[in-house]
Write a protein that holds these residues in place. Structure first.
Motif, mmCIF file in Angstrom:
data_model
loop_
_atom_site.group_PDB
_atom_site.id
_atom_site.type_symbol
_atom_site.label_atom_id
_atom_site.label_comp_id
_atom_site.label_asym_id
_atom_site.label_seq_id
_atom_site.Cartn_x
_atom_site.Cartn_y
_atom_site.Cartn_z
ATOM 1 N N SER A 71 0.816 -1.212 0.000
ATOM 2 C CA SER A 71 0.000 0.000 0.000
ATOM 3 C C SER A 71 0.856 1.272 0.000
ATOM 4 C CB SER A 71 -0.924 0.024 1.219
ATOM 5 O OG SER A 71 -0.191 0.222 2.412
ATOM 6 N N ASP A 72 0.329 2.325 -0.624
ATOM 7 C CA ASP A 72 1.026 3.616 -0.657
ATOM 8 C C ASP A 72 1.239 4.155 0.756
ATOM 9 O OD1 ASP A 72 1.064 3.517 -3.409
ATOM 10 O OD2 ASP A 72 -0.761 4.704 -3.653
ATOM 11 N N GLU A 73 0.266 3.931 1.633
ATOM 12 C CA GLU A 73 0.383 4.414 3.012
ATOM 13 C C GLU A 73 1.582 3.791 3.714
ATOM 14 O OE1 GLU A 73 -2.335 4.589 7.116
ATOM 15 O OE2 GLU A 73 -3.056 3.551 5.312
ATOM 16 N N THR A 74 1.770 2.489 3.508
ATOM 17 C CA THR A 74 2.904 1.794 4.137
ATOM 18 C C THR A 74 4.224 2.312 3.581
ATOM 19 O OG1 THR A 74 1.593 -0.206 4.490
ATOM 20 C CG2 THR A 74 3.980 -0.455 4.499
ATOM 21 N N ILE A 75 4.295 2.453 2.270
ATOM 22 C CA ILE A 75 5.532 2.945 1.639
ATOM 23 C C ILE A 75 5.833 4.363 2.105
ATOM 24 C CG2 ILE A 75 6.635 3.505 -0.564
ATOM 25 C CD1 ILE A 75 4.942 1.269 -1.822
ATOM 26 N N GLN A 76 4.819 5.212 2.190
ATOM 27 C CA GLN A 76 5.020 6.593 2.622
ATOM 28 C C GLN A 76 5.529 6.648 4.062
ATOM 29 O OE1 GLN A 76 4.847 9.433 0.742
ATOM 30 N NE2 GLN A 76 5.744 10.361 2.577
ATOM 31 N N SER A 77 5.103 5.702 4.882
ATOM 32 C CA SER A 77 5.581 5.702 6.274
ATOM 33 C C SER A 77 7.088 5.498 6.334
ATOM 34 C CB SER A 77 4.864 4.605 7.070
ATOM 35 O OG SER A 77 5.253 3.312 6.640
ATOM 36 N N TYR A 78 7.639 4.669 5.411
ATOM 37 C CA TYR A 78 9.094 4.502 5.356
ATOM 38 C C TYR A 78 9.761 5.804 4.901
ATOM 39 C CZ TYR A 78 8.438 -0.563 5.765
ATOM 40 O OH TYR A 78 8.108 -1.824 6.207
ATOM 41 N N ILE A 79 9.204 6.444 3.881
ATOM 42 C CA ILE A 79 9.781 7.689 3.365
ATOM 43 C C ILE A 79 9.807 8.754 4.452
ATOM 44 C CG2 ILE A 79 9.459 9.566 1.698
ATOM 45 C CD1 ILE A 79 8.236 7.510 -0.207
#
Length: 314
Positions: free
Chosen positions: A170-178
């Motif tokens: 999910s984009d939300e999960t990836i954004q949390s890493y960023i």
């Protein structure tokens, strides 16, 4: 006798007569009441007698019924014991069968449509068609009698964030890493793989490998903030997209920029993945992009597939 006295005697006689009448009426009332009471008591005693007789008869009937139930219960108890005995025998037979099936399952590979390699492709161009570990692995499988197809889902020069995007994380999960990377940098300039996600084609994001056995080789180009624990977490994000989460292999090699040593990486990843982990540093001393390293990695993957009973020649 004087008239006055006669009048007194007359009045007295009238009074006495009236009293006698009252006494007679009272006596009659008492007699009637007594008679009714006796009749009522007689009926009550008769009812009690009838109830007692009925009770005796009911008691005898109850005793007879209890005797019948006791005999039936005895027969049912015997039947129950027979059933329990039979069920116990059936259970033992079932357990033996299940145990045998379990042993057979251990020796058989769960059906998988192929093997899919996710992560970094370290050899460019035409060379990859001949020397990449995926090409070598396919040849080794075929030469050793395994009818398994190797699918290429690597991303040349891509960071782990782009790999997760390609896998459908999910984009939300990836954004949390960023966001975490940016906070840790505290305003410093970050490599593009730590914050950017590559534009991907429809072909790249289409999944045709979710029932395959994944081989995860990722982290060489960064995207995990130089933190082996985060790399392991990102690898798990991709593994969670597969149907069978119990069959997989993770291959680890230090990043291109040398920000994390092989020893530090292996310590975290081997603890995380256990028997599923292959350390490229333990397989070869050559740089991972060399032909020799690719050959060694392919051989190590085949050996691991065999050790874990993931593949079968049948």
């Amino acid at each position: 006798m004087s008239k006055i006295r006669k009048k007194k005697i007359k009045k007295t006689n009238i009074l006495l007569g009236f009293i006698c009448i009252l006494l007679a009426v009272l006596l009659g009332f008492i007699l009637v009441t007594s008679y009714k009471s006796e009749q009522k008591e007689s009926r009550h005693l008769s009812e009690i007698a009838d109830d007692q007789q009925s009770g005796i008869e009911d008691y005898e009937a109850v005793k007879e019924r209890a005797k019948e139930l006791e005999e039936v219960s005895s027969e049912e108890a015997e039947d129950t014991e027979d059933i329990k005995s039979k069920n116990t025998e059936d259970t033992k037979d079932t357990e033996k069968t299940d145990t045998a099936d379990t042993e057979d399952t251990k020796d058989k590979t769960t059906a998988a449509s192929g093997i899919v390699c996710w992560g970094d492709d370290l050899i460019n161009g035409e060379e990859s068609n001949t020397y990449s570990y995926m090409t070598v692995l396919q040849k080794l499988l075929t030469d050793n009698g395994y009818n398994m197809t190797v699918i290429n889902k690597t991303l040349q020069g891509g960071g782990t964030l782009s790999m997760m995007k390609m896998a459908g994380v999910s984009d939300e999960t990836i954004q949390s890493y960023i966001t975490k990377h940016q906070q840790a940098a505290n305003g410093a300039q970050l490599n593009v793989t730590e914050t950017g996600i590559r534009d991907l084609t429809e072909e790249q994001t289409t999944r045709n490998d979710m029932d395959c056995i994944p081989v995860i080789f990722m982290g060489y180009y960064g995207g995990w903030n130089h933190d082996p624990a985060e790399l392991a977490d990102q690898q798990e994000q991709i593994l969670n997209t597969f149907q069978n989460k119990d069959q997989f292999i993770v291959v680890g090699t230090r990043p291109m920029d040398g920000s994390v040593t092989s020893e530090a990486l292996d310590q975290v990843l081997s603890q995380k993945w256990g028997e599923h982990y292959i350390s490229l540093a333990d397989v070869t001393a050559q740089p991972s992009s060399t032909y020799e390293a690719q050959q060694a990695m392919a051989e190590a993957i085949l050996q691991k597939l065999q050790e874990l009973n993931y593949i079968s020649k049948n």
